[in-house]
Design an enzyme around this catalytic site. Structure first.
Site, PDB file in Angstrom:
ATOM      1  CG  HIS A 287      -2.029  -1.413  -2.659  1.00 13.35           C
ATOM      2  ND1 HIS A 287      -1.965  -1.784  -3.993  1.00 13.35           N
ATOM      3  CD2 HIS A 287      -3.056  -0.528  -2.572  1.00 13.35           C
ATOM      4  CE1 HIS A 287      -2.906  -1.173  -4.679  1.00 13.35           C
ATOM      5  NE2 HIS A 287      -3.578  -0.398  -3.851  1.00 13.35           N
ATOM      6  CB  CYS A 306      -5.514   2.430  -3.422  1.00 10.38           C
ATOM      7  SG  CYS A 306      -6.614   1.938  -2.072  1.00 10.38           S
TER       8      CYS A 306
END
Length: 391
Positions: A287, A306
């Protein structure tokens, strides 16, 4: 007459019934001197693949060949099957592959036996074993670099061996289009038609919250995503902020919705303004990020696990190239609207989140990356049958 009998035996084993437990019989097959010598020669050069010839006892094979010992068939069969397993699935297995969850390219015992039958019937022992080696350009480049590295440079040799081994853990066919994340290299590559068309700097997990290695498929992306905040992060920081400064929490977009905390879309969202849809059991995603200054750091291990990508809208445009009406201008308009919008890809593509401390750079040369999670040592120890010791 003996050769005819041997071939008939091979055919019978290849086509005959499996044993009661479903396994192909493992009785030693007849080995010609030519095939046994080809096996011994293959073992003697296995060091070029980063494996240890001693694991396959080439001296014993040579002695049995020279003496025409009756035990040759049994030992040669055992050695061949050992090589098949190590070349196809890797020498290092189980818990020694720390946080590695990419499925093995496994080959079961009946398939191994069938390969042996074909190799002996066609006198193609070397070719059959060679076909099991990874053929990805990264493996080829690592192998060439190992061949050019002086054996006295132990650290470099061990690093190359560890990364050659990791490629043996990978699927042999990654596909023609895929995303390859190298956590140790802090880099994402988008591959189309077998060629890297885009590279992006990454921020990955801290040593206390390392990014796992896994594979999945990216099916689409979300522009202006909501962030469903993991409970661990709520306990670490967000929950305290909501309790002590509710107005400040609201200004940062934190809301209670559906029984958990979420962060509303916008440039300050922890996911930034683009997130790939890539289902996985680790809730790890690729992301955007509002903390863009961190991309200026050389070692970028800052996240809770992440994967934050630099220039995410350029990546989004490339991923949506086959979706009519979704050019960069359309992406920018949606982002500016702050409306959370999901766009499915015309065709999903594999994502491989890997860990290679030696990998090719843009020029094709092997670059060395920091072993941020300290994982090379365990791999090398298994390759050399050594005990892992603490520094």
């Amino acid at each position: 007459m003996t050769r005819l009998f041997s071939l008939l035996l091979i055919i019978l084993i290849a086509t005959g019934s499996a044993s009661s437990n479903g396994q192909v019989p493992t009785a030693p097959l007849p080995w010609s001197r030519e095939d046994a010598e080809a096996l011994a020669a293959f073992v003697e050069q296995i060091g070029s693949e980063g494996l240890d010839p001693a694991d396959y006892e080439p001296d014993r094979l040579r002695a049995l060949i020279a003496s025409n010992d009756a035990a040759l068939a049994s030992i040669a069969t055992s050695t061949f099957l050992h090589l098949v397993t190590d070349l196809r699935q890797g020498h290092v297995r189980g818990s020694h592959r720390i946080a590695w969850h990419i499925p093995d390219p496994a080959i079961d015992r009946p398939a191994q036996q069938a390969m042996l039958v074909r190799a002996l019937a066609t006198h193609s022992v070397s070719e059959m074993l060679g076909s099991l080696l990874p053929h990805h350009p990264e493996y080829v480049a690592l192998k060439a670099t190992l061949a050019a590295t002086p054996f006295q440079d132990r650290a470099a040799v061990e690093r190359l061996r560890a990364n050659l081994e990791r490629w043996r853990w990978m699927p042999h066919d990654l596909g023609t289009d895929y995303i390859l994340v190298n956590v140790a290299g802090f880099e994402l590559q988008l591959v189309r038609g077998g060629k890297t068309i885009s590279r992006h700097k990454l921020i990955v997990g801290k040593t206390s919250t390392p990014t796992p290695q896994f594979s999945t498929r990216a099916t689409g992306l979300i522009l202006n995503p909501w962030w469903d905040i993991p409970q661990s992060i709520v306990a670490e920081s967000v929950g305290r902020l909501v309790r002590t400064n509710p107005a400040g929490a609201r200004s940062r977009g934190y809301v209670w919705s559906g029984g958990h905390y979420r962060q509303s879309p916008g440039p300050g969202n922890a996911l930034g303004q683009m997130k790939l849809v890539m289902p996985n059991p680790f809730t790890v995603y690729i992301h955007d990020t509002p903390s863009k200054s961190l991309f200026d750091e050389k070692t970028r291990a800052f996240s809770h696990g992440c994967i934050r990508a630099q220039d995410p809208f350029a990546l989004a445009a490339l991923l949506l190239a086959s979706n009519p009406g979704w050019d960069r201008a359309a992406i920018d308009r949606v982002v500016a609207s702050r409306a959370s919008t999901r766009v499915d890809f015309a065709r999903s593509l594999p994502v491989y989140v890997t860990y290679f401390t030696a990998a090719t750079d843009e020029s094709g040369a092997i670059a060395v990356h920091p072993d941020i999670y300290g994982r090379d040592k365990a791999v090398v120890a298994q390759l050399t049958d050594a005990e892992v010791t603490k520094d």
